[in-house]
Design an enzyme around this catalytic site. Structure first.
Site, mmCIF file in Angstrom:
data_model
loop_
_atom_site.group_PDB
_atom_site.id
_atom_site.type_symbol
_atom_site.label_atom_id
_atom_site.label_comp_id
_atom_site.label_asym_id
_atom_site.label_seq_id
_atom_site.Cartn_x
_atom_site.Cartn_y
_atom_site.Cartn_z
ATOM 1 N N ASP A 128 -5.146 2.502 12.093
ATOM 2 C CA ASP A 128 -3.959 2.706 11.044
ATOM 3 C C ASP A 128 -3.304 4.026 11.244
ATOM 4 O OD1 ASP A 128 -2.465 2.069 8.517
ATOM 5 O OD2 ASP A 128 -3.577 3.732 7.729
ATOM 6 N N ASP B 82 -0.246 5.825 8.733
ATOM 7 C CA ASP B 82 -0.366 6.708 7.642
ATOM 8 C C ASP B 82 -1.639 6.770 6.680
ATOM 9 O OD1 ASP B 82 2.382 7.308 7.864
ATOM 10 O OD2 ASP B 82 2.897 5.259 6.881
#
Ligand SMILES: O=C(O)COP(=O)(O)O
Ligand SMILES: [Mg+2]
Length: 227
Positions: free
Chosen positions: A12, A14
């Site tokens: 991922d 953020d």
């Protein structure tokens, strides 16, 4: 023991690779200012991160009680975000060393984020993380974004890896839900944007303090690269 299958780590962006909250909150508050509303507190907007930009813009407008077209507002947000993208954002400690160790061990890396490609691509380039991420699936690359499993499944197909032989590293409930739906094991970073109940409540398979813990975790669970 390795069965010769290639292995991949899906990451991922953020709250997992990069601490982007300051850039995102500045852009959201510049959007509100341009649309004639007062800024929102940092922690409140930070809590909207993780389900993609359309969701973040919608929740920001709702909270500020602004009745404007969300599509127009999103264009305003993205213009301001492009101007600050990566300015205050910091790569979390241990990410570069961890990714570098994984690639040297033969793992292939894909970034699977809900951030739109037009924002994620320059951020990976600015931070140098594109050195290790050979595939990027953004929030608008496919029709569906996380928590739908398709972005993870698509990344696995591009890397030629079966979902059960990949690992997702993320920070949110959206990551855990996408991983479960795709049949991909999931490790959660303790330092990310987990929300009010914290990372322990997300129900991931493992909690890690740093990307530097990944080689040992993968070896222990036999998610090993091809021999
Ligand atoms: O854009 C977002 O909402 C969050 O993106 P992420 O999937 O990289 O956490
Ligand atoms: Mg995240």
């Amino acid at each position: 023991m390795s069965d010769g299958l290639p292995r991949a780590v899906l990451v991922d962006l953020d709250g997992t690779l990069v601490d982007t909250a300051e850039d995102i909150v500045v852009a959201a508050n510049r959007m509100l200012d341009e649309l004639g509303a007062f800024p929102l507190p940092f922690a409140m907007v930070k809590g909207f991160i993780g389900k993609g930009v359309p969701n973040l813009v919608r929740r920001t407008l709702e909270t500020a009680q602004l009745a404007v077209d969300p599509v127009e507002a999103q264009a305003v947000f993205e213009r301001h975000y492009l101007a600050v993208n990566g300015r205050m954002g910091q790569v979390f400690a241990g990410v570069e060393a961890g990714l570098d160790a994984l690639v040297r061990l033969g793992y292939r890396i894909a970034c699977v984020t809900n951030k739109p490609e037009a924002l994620a691509t320059p951020l990976l380039a600015l931070t140098g993380l594109d050195t290790w991420c050979e595939v990027l699936i953004g929030g608008d690359t496919l029709v569906q974004m996380k928590p739908h499993p398709e972005p993870l499944l698509h990344a696995c197909r591009l890397l030629g890896v079966s979902p059960a032989h990949a690992l997702l590293v993320g920070d949110s409930a959206v990551d855990v839900a996408a991983a479960r739906a795709a049949g991909v094991p999931v490790a959660i970073v303790r330092y990310g944007y987990a929300g009010p109940d914290g990372p322990d409540a997300l129900g991931g398979d493992w909690l890690i303090d740093s990307f530097e813990a990944l080689p040992a975790l993968l070896a222990e669970h036999r998610l090993q690269p091809a021999a």
